[in-house]
Design a protein around this motif. Structure first.
Motif, PDB file in Angstrom:
ATOM      1  N   ALA A 117      12.800  76.776 116.456  1.00 20.44           N
ATOM      2  CA  ALA A 117      11.450  76.228 116.297  1.00 20.44           C
ATOM      3  C   ALA A 117      10.922  75.618 117.600  1.00 20.44           C
ATOM      4  O   ALA A 117       9.853  75.001 117.614  1.00 20.44           O
ATOM      5  N   GLY A 118      11.691  75.774 118.681  1.00 21.53           N
ATOM      6  CA  GLY A 118      11.240  75.298 119.980  1.00 21.53           C
ATOM      7  C   GLY A 118      11.575  73.853 120.289  1.00 21.53           C
ATOM      8  O   GLY A 118      11.043  73.280 121.242  1.00 21.53           O
ATOM      9  N   LEU A 119      12.469  73.254 119.494  1.00 18.48           N
ATOM     10  CA  LEU A 119      12.809  71.845 119.700  1.00 18.48           C
ATOM     11  C   LEU A 119      14.056  71.711 120.561  1.00 18.48           C
ATOM     12  O   LEU A 119      15.005  72.487 120.440  1.00 18.48           O
ATOM     13  N   GLN A 120      14.056  70.703 121.420  1.00 21.84           N
ATOM     14  CA  GLN A 120      15.261  70.340 122.170  1.00 21.84           C
ATOM     15  C   GLN A 120      16.087  69.394 121.297  1.00 21.84           C
ATOM     16  O   GLN A 120      15.535  68.580 120.554  1.00 21.84           O
ATOM     17  N   MET A 121      17.415  69.519 121.366  1.00 19.60           N
ATOM     18  CA  MET A 121      18.288  68.749 120.492  1.00 19.60           C
ATOM     19  C   MET A 121      18.870  67.544 121.203  1.00 19.60           C
ATOM     20  O   MET A 121      19.217  67.613 122.381  1.00 19.60           O
ATOM     21  N   ILE A 122      19.003  66.458 120.462  1.00 21.03           N
ATOM     22  CA  ILE A 122      19.817  65.318 120.900  1.00 21.03           C
ATOM     23  C   ILE A 122      20.973  65.210 119.922  1.00 21.03           C
ATOM     24  O   ILE A 122      20.764  65.235 118.702  1.00 21.03           O
ATOM     25  N   MET A 123      22.194  65.127 120.433  1.00 23.07           N
ATOM     26  CA  MET A 123      23.367  64.976 119.578  1.00 23.07           C
ATOM     27  C   MET A 123      23.951  63.583 119.734  1.00 23.07           C
ATOM     28  O   MET A 123      24.204  63.133 120.847  1.00 23.07           O
ATOM     29  N   ILE A 124      24.158  62.905 118.606  1.00 21.43           N
ATOM     30  CA  ILE A 124      24.861  61.627 118.593  1.00 21.43           C
ATOM     31  C   ILE A 124      26.340  61.948 118.398  1.00 21.43           C
ATOM     32  O   ILE A 124      26.731  62.481 117.355  1.00 21.43           O
ATOM     33  N   GLY A 125      27.156  61.658 119.407  1.00 26.42           N
ATOM     34  CA  GLY A 125      28.568  62.015 119.289  1.00 26.42           C
ATOM     35  C   GLY A 125      29.371  61.438 120.439  1.00 26.42           C
ATOM     36  O   GLY A 125      28.854  60.702 121.277  1.00 26.42           O
ATOM     37  N   HIS A 126      30.658  61.787 120.467  1.00 22.05           N
ATOM     38  CA  HIS A 126      31.562  61.308 121.512  1.00 22.05           C
ATOM     39  C   HIS A 126      31.810  62.422 122.523  1.00 22.05           C
ATOM     40  O   HIS A 126      32.222  63.523 122.152  1.00 22.05           O
ATOM     41  N   LYS A 127      31.564  62.112 123.785  1.00 21.47           N
ATOM     42  CA  LYS A 127      31.770  63.082 124.857  1.00 21.47           C
ATOM     43  C   LYS A 127      33.221  63.557 124.871  1.00 21.47           C
ATOM     44  O   LYS A 127      34.148  62.756 124.777  1.00 21.47           O
ATOM     45  N   GLY A 128      33.401  64.865 124.952  1.00 22.98           N
ATOM     46  CA  GLY A 128      34.737  65.434 125.045  1.00 22.98           C
ATOM     47  C   GLY A 128      35.415  65.705 123.719  1.00 22.98           C
ATOM     48  O   GLY A 128      36.461  66.361 123.685  1.00 22.98           O
ATOM     49  N   HIS A 129      34.858  65.208 122.602  1.00 25.17           N
ATOM     50  CA  HIS A 129      35.472  65.493 121.304  1.00 25.17           C
ATOM     51  C   HIS A 129      35.234  66.968 120.963  1.00 25.17           C
ATOM     52  O   HIS A 129      34.137  67.496 121.214  1.00 25.17           O
ATOM     53  N   PRO A 130      36.240  67.656 120.400  1.00 23.57           N
ATOM     54  CA  PRO A 130      36.077  69.087 120.114  1.00 23.57           C
ATOM     55  C   PRO A 130      34.854  69.411 119.247  1.00 23.57           C
ATOM     56  O   PRO A 130      34.195  70.433 119.467  1.00 23.57           O
ATOM     57  N   GLU A 131      34.540  68.547 118.291  1.00 25.72           N
ATOM     58  CA  GLU A 131      33.372  68.818 117.451  1.00 25.72           C
ATOM     59  C   GLU A 131      32.082  68.750 118.265  1.00 25.72           C
ATOM     60  O   GLU A 131      31.173  69.579 118.090  1.00 25.72           O
ATOM     61  N   THR A 132      31.989  67.768 119.147  1.00 22.58           N
ATOM     62  CA  THR A 132      30.806  67.638 120.001  1.00 22.58           C
ATOM     63  C   THR A 132      30.671  68.837 120.925  1.00 22.58           C
ATOM     64  O   THR A 132      29.579  69.402 121.086  1.00 22.58           O
ATOM     65  N   ILE A 133      31.785  69.250 121.525  1.00 18.48           N
ATOM     66  CA  ILE A 133      31.774  70.422 122.412  1.00 18.48           C
ATOM     67  C   ILE A 133      31.328  71.660 121.639  1.00 18.48           C
ATOM     68  O   ILE A 133      30.518  72.457 122.116  1.00 18.48           O
ATOM     69  N   GLY A 134      31.847  71.817 120.413  1.00 19.06           N
ATOM     70  CA  GLY A 134      31.498  72.978 119.597  1.00 19.06           C
ATOM     71  C   GLY A 134      30.033  73.001 119.207  1.00 19.06           C
ATOM     72  O   GLY A 134      29.365  74.039 119.276  1.00 19.06           O
ATOM     73  N   THR A 135      29.503  71.839 118.811  1.00 18.38           N
ATOM     74  CA  THR A 135      28.099  71.784 118.393  1.00 18.38           C
ATOM     75  C   THR A 135      27.164  71.992 119.578  1.00 18.38           C
ATOM     76  O   THR A 135      26.188  72.752 119.488  1.00 18.38           O
ATOM     77  N   MET A 136      27.450  71.330 120.696  1.00 17.01           N
ATOM     78  CA  MET A 136      26.603  71.496 121.874  1.00 17.01           C
ATOM     79  C   MET A 136      26.670  72.934 122.391  1.00 17.01           C
ATOM     80  O   MET A 136      25.697  73.440 122.965  1.00 17.01           O
ATOM     81  N   GLY A 137      27.801  73.594 122.137  1.00 16.18           N
ATOM     82  CA  GLY A 137      27.974  74.971 122.588  1.00 16.18           C
ATOM     83  C   GLY A 137      27.306  76.010 121.711  1.00 16.18           C
ATOM     84  O   GLY A 137      27.431  77.211 121.971  1.00 16.18           O
ATOM     85  N   GLN A 138      26.596  75.561 120.676  1.00 12.56           N
ATOM     86  CA  GLN A 138      25.839  76.507 119.851  1.00 12.56           C
ATOM     87  C   GLN A 138      24.562  76.962 120.555  1.00 12.56           C
ATOM     88  O   GLN A 138      23.984  78.000 120.210  1.00 12.56           O
ATOM     89  N   LEU A 139      24.119  76.173 121.538  1.00 12.75           N
ATOM     90  CA  LEU A 139      22.853  76.447 122.223  1.00 12.75           C
ATOM     91  C   LEU A 139      23.088  76.517 123.726  1.00 12.75           C
ATOM     92  O   LEU A 139      24.100  76.021 124.229  1.00 12.75           O
ATOM     93  N   PRO A 140      22.154  77.106 124.468  1.00 14.17           N
ATOM     94  CA  PRO A 140      22.317  77.200 125.923  1.00 14.17           C
ATOM     95  C   PRO A 140      22.403  75.821 126.580  1.00 14.17           C
ATOM     96  O   PRO A 140      21.934  74.826 126.027  1.00 14.17           O
ATOM     97  N   ASN A 141      22.980  75.784 127.776  1.00 11.18           N
ATOM     98  CA  ASN A 141      23.102  74.527 128.533  1.00 11.18           C
ATOM     99  C   ASN A 141      21.747  73.852 128.678  1.00 11.18           C
ATOM    100  O   ASN A 141      20.758  74.499 129.001  1.00 11.18           O
ATOM    101  N   GLY A 142      21.728  72.551 128.440  1.00 11.32           N
ATOM    102  CA  GLY A 142      20.495  71.781 128.586  1.00 11.32           C
ATOM    103  C   GLY A 142      19.681  71.664 127.319  1.00 11.32           C
ATOM    104  O   GLY A 142      18.768  70.836 127.239  1.00 11.32           O
TER     105      GLY A 142
END
Length: 316
Positions: A117-142
């Motif tokens: 829908a054209g929205l940029q995402m903000i994720m509330i999470g812990h840096k380096g946690h596997p779940e955070t890495i996995g979720t952030m990795g669903q979309l392109p860098n940035g």
């Protein structure tokens, strides 16, 4: 010799959640179907006892896909993986099974829907946690920006304040997340949140149970691994709820008995990846030192079950 009296408040729900139970079954069924070894990318769940048990059955735990041979099945952990991982497994024509918790997959789908829908995402999470890495990795860098604290919200640099959405790591503290969400809405009034809270039912239920036992206990012991996010949050929740001594223990052998001298009551719970066997081990350790009365304090009943992937339910 007369042993001193002690009340153990056993929090319920505690221990394995449906996502962890499913992930462990996936590894066991994969070994049954394809034989050993079966490779697992990262710890299937964050618990050394569980991982060691699966290793004895024929699971080989590796950090990255490049550590796996092409001709053996590989399983992705319950925490989820970036899209690049199954894409690479497909390119190498590997047999793979995704054990990502369905509640984490729900967050992945949310993130993709907002991005479409054209929205940029903000994720509330812990840096380096596997779940955070996995979720952030669903979309392109940035396209996914990480915030860990209320202070991070003040400095996060977004592309367009009017085109934002947020998701959360499923294993965080409800209370901590609430403060960060409020800060996001204050700074970005147009930000869109999930239709339903991302923090999973099991995390919420275990935290509510701890809140009910912590104030009346001299000590709280959380059975869980030090790299388990939801277990560490339970310790924090117990301390905030009024328990003066709240500690994480992996096994009964980790209990600091000197710190518990003179206590009359102890609350016990377990993180979502800790098996009940380890809780019983802790109870037995107290029985060997105290005249124990066990009181179960149940604040919710869980009956959720997640099916394993179809490929494991089909004959080899």
């Amino acid at each position: 010799m007369t042993m001193p009296p002690l009340t153990l408040y056993l929090a319920a729900p505690r221990g394995f959640c449906a996502g962890v139970d499913r992930a462990i079954k996936i590894v066991e069924m994969a070994i049954q179907k394809w034989g050993a070894p079966v490779y697992v990318r990262h710890e299937i769940v964050h618990n050394k006892f569980v991982v060691d048990g699966l290793r004895e059955k024929g699971a080989v735990f590796v950090e990255e896909l490049e550590d796996c041979p092409d001709d053996r099945p590989v399983i992705f952990s319950a925490h989820g993986v970036p899209k690049s991982v199954p894409a690479e497994a497909s390119r190498r024509q590997m047999v793979y099974v995704d054990a990502t918790c369905p509640l984490v997959s729900k967050v992945h789908i949310e993130a993709q829907r907002h991005a479409d829908a054209g929205l940029q995402m903000i994720m509330i999470g812990h840096k380096g946690h596997p779940e955070t890495i996995g979720t952030m990795g669903q979309l392109p860098n940035g396209e996914v920006l990480l915030v860990e604290t209320v202070e991070d919200v003040a400095t996060v640099a977004v592309r367009d304040p009017a085109q934002l959405a947020y998701v959360t790591q499923t294993t965080l503290s409800v209370d901590d997340t609430k403060d960060i969400v409020a800060a996001l809405h204050d700074r970005f009034p147009a930000i869109i949140g999930p239709h339903k809270e991302d923090i999973c039912y099991a995390t919420t239920n275990r935290q509510h149970a701890v809140k009910s036992v912590a104030p009346k206990s001299d000590a709280l012991l959380v059975v869980g691994a030090p790299n388990s996010s939801n277990s560490r949050r339970l310790v924090e929740v117990g301390a905030k709820a009024g328990c003066k001594y709240a500690q994480l223990v992996q096994r009964a052998t980790n209990i600091d008995w000197r710190a518990l001298e003179g206590i009359r009551s102890v609350a016990i719970t377990a993180g979502a990846s800790a098996p009940e066997l380890l809780v019983n081990e802790v109870i037995d350790a107290f029985r060997s030192r105290y005249d124990v009365t066990v009181e179960v304090v149940e604040t919710a009943v869980e009956d959720i079950e997640f099916k394993v992937p179809r490929v494991l339910r089909q004959p080899a």
